[in-house]
Design a protein around this motif. Structure first.
Motif, PDB file in Angstrom:
ATOM      1  N   VAL A 111     -35.828  23.272 -16.140  1.00 48.14           N
ATOM      2  CA  VAL A 111     -36.602  22.554 -15.057  1.00 48.14           C
ATOM      3  C   VAL A 111     -36.488  21.562 -15.677  1.00 48.14           C
ATOM      4  O   VAL A 111     -36.543  20.905 -16.649  1.00 48.14           O
ATOM      5  CB  VAL A 111     -37.811  22.444 -14.181  1.00 48.14           C
ATOM      6  CG1 VAL A 111     -38.816  22.326 -15.448  1.00 48.14           C
ATOM      7  CG2 VAL A 111     -38.253  21.356 -12.888  1.00 48.14           C
ATOM      8  N   CYS A 112     -35.946  20.176 -14.687  1.00 50.73           N
ATOM      9  CA  CYS A 112     -35.438  18.650 -15.529  1.00 50.73           C
ATOM     10  C   CYS A 112     -36.954  18.458 -14.153  1.00 50.73           C
ATOM     11  O   CYS A 112     -36.200  17.962 -12.921  1.00 50.73           O
ATOM     12  CB  CYS A 112     -33.772  18.007 -15.392  1.00 50.73           C
ATOM     13  SG  CYS A 112     -34.304  16.298 -15.341  1.00 50.73           S
ATOM     14  N   TYR A 113     -37.335  17.411 -15.160  1.00 50.53           N
ATOM     15  CA  TYR A 113     -37.979  16.275 -14.066  1.00 50.53           C
ATOM     16  C   TYR A 113     -38.687  14.996 -14.349  1.00 50.53           C
ATOM     17  O   TYR A 113     -38.011  14.264 -15.532  1.00 50.53           O
ATOM     18  CB  TYR A 113     -39.735  17.229 -13.999  1.00 50.53           C
ATOM     19  CG  TYR A 113     -40.366  16.965 -15.742  1.00 50.53           C
ATOM     20  CD1 TYR A 113     -39.789  16.760 -16.755  1.00 50.53           C
ATOM     21  CD2 TYR A 113     -41.026  15.713 -15.596  1.00 50.53           C
ATOM     22  CE1 TYR A 113     -40.612  17.300 -18.237  1.00 50.53           C
ATOM     23  CE2 TYR A 113     -41.814  15.727 -17.449  1.00 50.53           C
ATOM     24  CZ  TYR A 113     -41.190  15.958 -18.046  1.00 50.53           C
ATOM     25  OH  TYR A 113     -41.596  15.988 -19.215  1.00 50.53           O
ATOM     26  N   PHE A 114     -38.745  14.582 -13.325  1.00 54.03           N
ATOM     27  CA  PHE A 114     -38.713  12.743 -13.648  1.00 54.03           C
ATOM     28  C   PHE A 114     -40.045  11.747 -12.988  1.00 54.03           C
ATOM     29  O   PHE A 114     -40.255  12.385 -11.672  1.00 54.03           O
ATOM     30  CB  PHE A 114     -37.717  11.801 -13.371  1.00 54.03           C
ATOM     31  CG  PHE A 114     -37.345  10.271 -14.134  1.00 54.03           C
ATOM     32  CD1 PHE A 114     -37.546  10.158 -15.065  1.00 54.03           C
ATOM     33  CD2 PHE A 114     -37.670   9.176 -12.990  1.00 54.03           C
ATOM     34  CE1 PHE A 114     -37.381   8.832 -15.941  1.00 54.03           C
ATOM     35  CE2 PHE A 114     -37.780   8.290 -13.553  1.00 54.03           C
ATOM     36  CZ  PHE A 114     -37.614   7.772 -14.678  1.00 54.03           C
ATOM     37  N   GLY A 115     -40.333  10.614 -13.666  1.00 52.53           N
ATOM     38  CA  GLY A 115     -41.305  10.200 -12.861  1.00 52.53           C
ATOM     39  C   GLY A 115     -41.592   8.484 -13.072  1.00 52.53           C
ATOM     40  O   GLY A 115     -41.133   8.740 -14.416  1.00 52.53           O
ATOM     41  N   VAL A 116     -42.108   7.541 -12.264  1.00 54.29           N
ATOM     42  CA  VAL A 116     -41.992   6.669 -12.909  1.00 54.29           C
ATOM     43  C   VAL A 116     -42.819   5.894 -12.060  1.00 54.29           C
ATOM     44  O   VAL A 116     -43.070   6.146 -10.580  1.00 54.29           O
ATOM     45  CB  VAL A 116     -40.393   5.427 -12.258  1.00 54.29           C
ATOM     46  CG1 VAL A 116     -40.089   6.018 -10.920  1.00 54.29           C
ATOM     47  CG2 VAL A 116     -40.553   4.235 -13.588  1.00 54.29           C
TER      48      VAL A 116
END
Lengths: 387, 143
Positions: A111-116
């Motif tokens: 899984v690739c995840y991102f948040g900002v």
């Protein structure tokens, strides 16, 4: 030419996105966990099947390290973790990490995840630049600080070299907003005109507010697994046909000032390489999702990817090719300019949605090949996805 | 272009005791412009780093250069993002390259209120902005 063993080795089988807002009532790390959960559910697989986690190396791990994400998910034997680059080049290049792990058997489902949290955090997207002592010494005393200021210098140089006008920049923003108007999840959906652009406040000449991406709190994720496993997942798999990453040799302490000509990006390397890996050319691409942190950066990459000659990127937008109904739709969700500034993972999610079909009013007809372009100043990733 | 109404240099003052740039600031105090140059192959490296990316030697010397450059690009800031500075302002920023110092771009502000243009001549001079701290600033001219 030899075919890369990574070509079509993996597929994207699940996507998840949070609500995008300027100020999230829910802590962003929580949004990140939710996005991962949603992406896994979208794939129709069990959470325990996930044995690998990838992300960009700077932004996502700062808010939620991979081990904390794994702890939330209750992953008992996570065999693979990797990070690369900053923001866009990381999320768009992440399939390169996953493909290597999955093709060699090191991991099965990644899984690739991102948040900002740059919509609400003090200092927003600028703060991390201020921690660099070179920048603090040689750029900040002169006010050369913050992404709009760097890209203003890029735009000014481009104007001088190629005769770009403010209207050319406006057309990028207008086309992108027209797409956002068709996406129920986009942050800015009201169509805009050249007059709106002309009257929007100047930030750093020649860039106005409407030339700059949004500021967003949000998170997204996508799930990758082997092409064989993908056949049994919930949706039609979207194949990773080509992916390429490149870092250019530029002073690592300068975000743009020391760039040689201000007119090119490493997309001129990664674009042809990713397309070549997929066995297609720019003319085969049905739509493109390009890292549009600013109107000017979208133009530079569109040229470097081979969609227009150097200096002629604006014709893609002035003549409506990139707009809804055009021959080369660009940023069909509204991009970073109008959809959300989650540094390009939303570009991957949108490309997957288009290739699955069912995007309603904004569906690109007969979409079979999509190109995603992820930018981080001196680093870049290109990703070719196919239906 | 309206007249510039704020000082040429903002209130952000560099830490001139940082060893990597000590010699740059010491030269600035004397009105000299210096850049690191590879002692093996003569390449200028800006910003400073450990290794010369051309010949891979790891020794540099600060070299006095003629402070005559040209405007490679520019912007006029309407809103500063620098911490502690007031948002609204109007400050010219020029990115100066030097014919005789390939590979170097110097970021400065502009002396006076001459509006920058690409290819204008930029002569680098130094303004004192704090005790012992002199910043480079560009004096622009047509030729």
């Amino acid at each position: 030419m030899t075919v890369s063993p990574l070509r079509d080795a993996i597929a994207i089988v699940g996507v998840g996105e949070s609500v995008y807002s300027r100020r999230s009532a829910v802590p962003v790390p929580t949004l990140m966990v939710q996005a991962v959960r949603d992406a896994i559910a979208d794939a129709g697989i069990d959470i325990d099947e996930v044995d690998g986690i990838v992300s960009d190396a700077a932004v996502a791990p700062h808010l939620l390290p991979a081990d904390e994400l794994a702890a939330n998910l209750g992953l008992s034997d996570r065999v693979f973790t990797a990070q690369m680059s900053v923001g866009g080049a990381g999320s768009v290049g992440a399939p390169l990490l996953a493909a290597q792990a999955i093709a060699t058997g090191a991991a099965k489902t990644v899984v690739c995840y991102f948040g900002v949290d740059w919509g609400s955090a003090p200092g927003g997207p600028y703060r991390f630049h201020g921690t660099d002592p070179y920048k603090a010494s040689l750029e900040m005393p002169f006010g050369f600080y913050g992404q709009p200021v760097y890209f203003a210098a890029v735009a000014r140089r481009y104007m001088h070299r190629y005769g770009l006008t403010p209207e050319d920049l406006a057309d990028v923003a207008i086309s992108t907003r027209a797409w956002a108007a068709l996406h129920p999840g986009a942050m800015k959906r009201t169509p805009i005109t050249r007059a709106d652009h002309r009257s929007s406040p100047m930030i750093a000449d020649p860039l106005r507010v409407l030339d700059c991406c949004l500021l967003t709190d949000g998170a997204a994720a996508f799930v990758m697994t082997s092409t064989a496993r993908a056949r049994d997942c919930r949706h039609r798999p979207v194949s990773v046909a080509g992916v390429s990453f490149s870092g250019a040799a530029m002073s690592g302490h300068s975000y743009l000032a020391q760039h040689e000509d201000y007119l090119s990006t490493p997309a001129q390397v990664t674009g042809p390489r990713a397309l070549g890996m997929a066995g297609v050319g720019p003319e085969d691409v049905d739509f493109a999702e390009i890292y549009d942190c600013f109107t000017i950066s979208c133009l530079l990459q569109a040229e470097d990817l081979g969609f227009a000659p150097k200096g002629a990127g604006a014709t893609l937008f002035a003549d409506g090719h990139a707009a809804p109904g055009g021959s080369l739709p660009i940023n069909t969700h509204g991009g970073l300019l109008s959809h959300a500034y989650v540094l390009g993972i939303n570009h991957v999610v949108e490309a997957v949605a288009q290739l699955r079909g069912g995007c309603g009013d904004r569906q690109v007809p007969a979409a079979e090949v999509g190109l995603v372009s992820g930018y981080a100043a001196w680093e870049h990733a290109s990703l070719v996805l196919t239906a | 272009m309206s007249a510039i109404t704020v000082p040429n240099s903002g209130p952000w003052v560099p830490d001139i005791t940082w060893p990597v740039l000590e010699e740059f600031w010491a030269a600035a105090r004397e009105g000299r412009l210096v850049f690191p140059r590879c002692t093996a192959c003569g390449r200028y490296q800006w910003y400073p780093q450990a290794m010369c990316p051309d010949c891979r030697a790891m020794a540099f010397e600060w070299d006095d250069v003629r402070p005559e450059g040209y405007v490679f690009s520019h912007t006029t800031l309407r809103r500063s993002f620098v911490p502690g500075e007031d948002g609204e302002q109007a400050r010219h920023i020029v990115l100066v390259k030097f014919v005789h110092v390939p590979g170097v771009t110097l970021v400065t502000n502009v002396r006076g209120d001459m509006a920058p243009r690409v290819d204008l001549r930029a002569r680098i001079i130094f303004d004192q902005v704090a005790p012992g701290v002199w910043l480079p600033v560009s004096e622009l001219s047509e030729d």
